[in-house]
Write an enzyme that holds these catalytic residues in place. Structure first.
Site, PDB file in Angstrom:
ATOM      1  N   ALA A 159      25.885  11.585 -24.127  1.00  9.94           N
ATOM      2  CA  ALA A 159      25.600  11.757 -25.552  1.00  9.94           C
ATOM      3  C   ALA A 159      24.268  12.474 -25.710  1.00  9.94           C
ATOM      4  O   ALA A 159      23.451  12.517 -24.792  1.00  9.94           O
ATOM      5  CB  ALA A 159      25.566  10.400 -26.258  1.00  9.94           C
ATOM      6  N   VAL A 200      16.309  13.808 -19.471  1.00 12.47           N
ATOM      7  CA  VAL A 200      17.271  14.134 -20.530  1.00 12.47           C
ATOM      8  C   VAL A 200      18.715  14.000 -20.062  1.00 12.47           C
ATOM      9  O   VAL A 200      19.637  14.090 -20.873  1.00 12.47           O
ATOM     10  CB  VAL A 200      17.030  15.556 -21.078  1.00 12.47           C
ATOM     11  CG1 VAL A 200      15.698  15.642 -21.785  1.00 12.47           C
ATOM     12  CG2 VAL A 200      17.122  16.588 -19.966  1.00 12.47           C
ATOM     13  N   HIS A 418     -10.912  -0.668 -36.554  1.00 15.51           N
ATOM     14  CA  HIS A 418     -10.546   0.617 -35.946  1.00 15.51           C
ATOM     15  C   HIS A 418      -9.085   0.952 -36.260  1.00 15.51           C
ATOM     16  O   HIS A 418      -8.773   2.059 -36.726  1.00 15.51           O
ATOM     17  CB  HIS A 418     -10.768   0.540 -34.434  1.00 15.51           C
ATOM     18  CG  HIS A 418     -10.527   1.825 -33.703  1.00 15.51           C
ATOM     19  ND1 HIS A 418     -11.548   2.608 -33.219  1.00 15.51           N
ATOM     20  CD2 HIS A 418      -9.376   2.471 -33.376  1.00 15.51           C
ATOM     21  CE1 HIS A 418     -11.033   3.672 -32.625  1.00 15.51           C
ATOM     22  NE2 HIS A 418      -9.715   3.605 -32.698  1.00 15.51           N
ATOM     23  N   GLU A 419      -8.183  -0.002 -36.026  1.00 21.16           N
ATOM     24  CA  GLU A 419      -6.762   0.256 -36.260  1.00 21.16           C
ATOM     25  C   GLU A 419      -6.442   0.313 -37.748  1.00 21.16           C
ATOM     26  O   GLU A 419      -5.550   1.063 -38.160  1.00 21.16           O
ATOM     27  CB  GLU A 419      -5.913  -0.816 -35.572  1.00 21.16           C
ATOM     28  CG  GLU A 419      -6.120  -0.931 -34.069  1.00 21.16           C
ATOM     29  CD  GLU A 419      -5.940   0.393 -33.347  1.00 21.16           C
ATOM     30  OE1 GLU A 419      -5.176   1.249 -33.840  1.00 21.16           O
ATOM     31  OE2 GLU A 419      -6.571   0.577 -32.299  1.00 21.16           O
ATOM     32  N   ASP A 493      -8.750   9.095 -28.946  1.00 23.45           N
ATOM     33  CA  ASP A 493      -8.602   9.752 -30.250  1.00 23.45           C
ATOM     34  C   ASP A 493      -9.224  11.142 -30.219  1.00 23.45           C
ATOM     35  O   ASP A 493      -8.649  12.108 -30.734  1.00 23.45           O
ATOM     36  CB  ASP A 493      -9.283   8.920 -31.336  1.00 23.45           C
ATOM     37  CG  ASP A 493      -8.693   7.520 -31.449  1.00 23.45           C
ATOM     38  OD1 ASP A 493      -7.512   7.364 -31.104  1.00 23.45           O
ATOM     39  OD2 ASP A 493      -9.414   6.608 -31.879  1.00 23.45           O
TER      40      ASP A 493
END
Length: 624
Positions: A159, A200, A418-419, A493
């Site tokens: 699939a 994949v 922070h989050e 980040d």
């Protein structure tokens, strides 16, 4: 029967030893009473030597003294006639013997030994073919695995790759009924190259082709051909295709073909190294197929950019089929296939899970379901719940939760703000992704993370990328606003923000100062890629400065947003400290100032806070 080669080897070694022993049998052993040459001369002058025996051309002198004792000595060179006459003048009986002829075995034993070894190797090569482990030359045989019965996998078990299946149906029809194509004078592609990122399902798709056509499947890896011995790779390629001809019609599948199909002249050894000889043999074998030979060669790689052009020309790998990560519909289909045989609870929504896993490939989704099954079994449940699947998705993306890690109150507070900063930026910025989950439960190397609600998207606009950079910087901005200080938690980040900003400038032409110019070429796209620099040092300085300015602008923008939403920031952070994890619905209620329902399960009591080594806070999109 497997012990016969070892018995023959023992026989060869035994005969060689006997030959060596017989070669020494005819020689005179060194008698007792060996003396040095000086002592012999003194005895000679003193008249104590009665008899000597010398052999022509030999430096060894044997004799008997007057008292009847035997002796042996060695001269620097064989005694000449004058020396022997001098000894006879002293009354010594001199007997000269002719040179001792070496017996035939003594002279020929090295040749005999070599002959026996060659004969043994020949025996091994001729009689050890029944099993590679018994053959002295088994390393020249292909290591391909031959599945004479068609694999049970068919297109129904594949699939998320509908276009690839459509392309391969023609191959299946050819393998089922090759005469129909031959009658029309059609030439079916000799080779099909499956290209795509890892996981994949390239190998799975090749097995499905063989299973659908019900033909033998011969599989090998590109690394199986290249060895340290010169010529082994080419011999294995020849053996592989000989095996394929014996099993035709069949499929030959070479996984990771880039290991042997790399561009020639680009490796160590120039044009003479073993890998290039192996590649040349592969090219010759693919050219050598007769028109009516029903053999299809399939190969898989995630590095098509490094393959030799001769391998990709028509007549060899005629077709290249790209297989990309599945979309949301493909992910749902893959989940349903891998969910077969697994008991799912009524609350499981695979369509919703597919929407929450953008970027996941088939291998990731299979692993996700397996992790969920393990979690359910570990908890003693008889069915897999949606909670198990959500937890498994978090484990696959971020690693297992560190439930035993107890943070200090200060670290938990910093992580919460922070989050919360990441989450508010993702929620309020117009082109950001939104929030799927935010948590301060440590996972992997992160003390917390904000999972964005991403969708499958092929085109990223400039505004969307700028908002992505702002969201990545929001955690650091929240720390600075609340604590008037910053921590090391934003390291990852900054990496994400810097990479996006640099690519906007050097690859995507999204900066007004540099315009629509590609300053870097990105290679190896399926494995993450690397940039090939194509600009001067002066341009590099300008790019660095532009990256810094762009990031600074977005930092100030998101900082202003959080200052404006300071009250909401406090509310979200305090709720995180209380509940640790907020779903998308719970986060929305907190932002709107609505009360939350009590947690379904009582929170487990934690150990008293203790100081732990600093771990950097961050998130799936933000910190490390």
């Amino acid at each position: 029967m497997p012990r016969a080669p070892f018995s023959l080897l023992a026989l060869v070694l035994g005969l060689a030893f006997l030959a060596w022993a017989f070669s020494l049998a005819g020689t005179v052993g060194a008698p007792s009473g060996t003396v040095n040459y000086t002592t012999f001369l003194e005895d000679l002058k003193a008249g104590r030597v009665k008899e000597v025996v010398v052999r022509a051309g030999d430096t060894r002198i044997q004799g008997v003294l007057e008292d009847g004792s035997a002796f042996t000595t060695y001269a620097a060179s064989p005694p000449d006639n004058a020396t022997l006459e001098g000894w006879m003048a002293r009354g010594v009986s001199v007997r000269v013997e002719p040179p001792q002829g070496q017996n035939a075995l003594g002279f020929l034993w090295p040749l005999l030994l070599v002959g026996l070894l060659i004969g043994a190797l020949y025996y091994f090569s001729r009689n050890g073919r029944a099993g590679p482990s018994d053959s002295a030359f088994s390393f020249t045989k292909s290591r391909a695995r031959v599945l004479t019965e068609a694999p049970k996998v068919t297109f129904k078990d594949v699939a998320g790759a509908e276009e690839a299946k459509e392309e391969l149906k023609e191959i299946v029809e050819f393998l089922k009924n090759p005469s129909r194509f031959h009658e029309m004078g059609a030439r079916i592609p000799k080779g099909v190259l499956l290209v795509g990122p890892p996981g994949v399902g390239k190998t799975h798709l090749a097995r499905a082709v063989a299973g659908e056509a019900r033909v033998p499947f011969i599989t090998a890896s590109g690394s199986d051909f290249v060895e340290m011995f010169v010529g082994v790779g080419a011999a294995r390629v020849r053996d592989l295709f000989e095996t394929a001809k014996r099993h035709a019609p069949c499929i030959v599948f070479i996984d990771e073909i880039d290991a042997v199909g790399r561009k020639r002249g680009s490796g160590v050894g120039g044009g003479n190294d073993e890998r290039e000889q192996t590649l040349n043999q592969l090219l010759v074998e693919m050219d050598g197929f007769e028109k009516d030979t029903a053999i299809v060669v399939m190969a898989a790689t995630n590095r098509p950019d490094i393959l030799d052009p001769a391998l990709l020309r028509p007549g060899r790998f005629d077709r290249q089929i790209a297989i990309d990560a599945p979309d949301v519909k493909g992910r749902e289909q893959i989940l349903r296939i891998h969910a077969r045989g697994k008991p799912l609870a009524e609350d499981v929504d695979l369509a919703l899970l597919a929407k929450r896993t953008p970027g996941f490939v088939g291998a990731d989704l299979e692993n996700l379901l397996n992790e969920a099954a393990l979690l359910a079994a570990r908890e003693g449940r008889r069915k897999i719940t949606m909670k198990d699947l959500e937890e498994a998705a978090d484990r696959v993306m971020m690693g297992p939760a560190k439930k035993s890690l107890v943070l200090s109150p200060r670290d938990r507070r910093i992580t919460a703000y922070h989050e919360a900063g990441h989450a508010l930026a993702a929620h309020f910025l117009e082109h950001a992704d939104g929030v799927h989950k935010v948590t301060i439960v440590p996972r992997g190397r992160a003390l917390g993370f904000m999972m964005p609600r991403r969708e499958d998207m092929l085109h990223w606009s400039r505004k969307r990328l700028l908002d992505q950079i702002a969201v990545a910087l929001a955690g650091r901005a929240a720390e600075e606003i609340v604590f008037d200080d910053v921590t090391t938690g934003a390291e990852n980040d900054f990496r994400q923000a810097t990479e996006l900003a640099r690519r906007m400038i050097t690859e995507w032409g999204m900066h007004p100062e540099f315009g629509p110019v590609a300053y870097a070429v990105r290679e190896d796209t399926y494995l993450g890629g690397y940039d090939v620099r194509q600009y001067s040092e002066e341009t590099a300085k300008r790019i660095d400065e532009a990256v810094r300015r762009l990031i600074e602008e977005q930092y100030q923008r998101v900082k202003a947003l959080l200052l404006e939403k300071r009250e909401v920031l406090e509310r979200v952070a305090e709720t995180l400290l209380e509940r640790e994890t907020l779903t998308a619905e719970e986060f929305q209620r907190v932002v709107e100032g609505l009360p939350l329902e009590a947690p379904e399960e009582a929170r487990e009591e934690r150990e008293p806070p203790r100081v732990v080594p600093k771990v950097k806070p961050g998130g799936a999109l933000g910190g490390a």
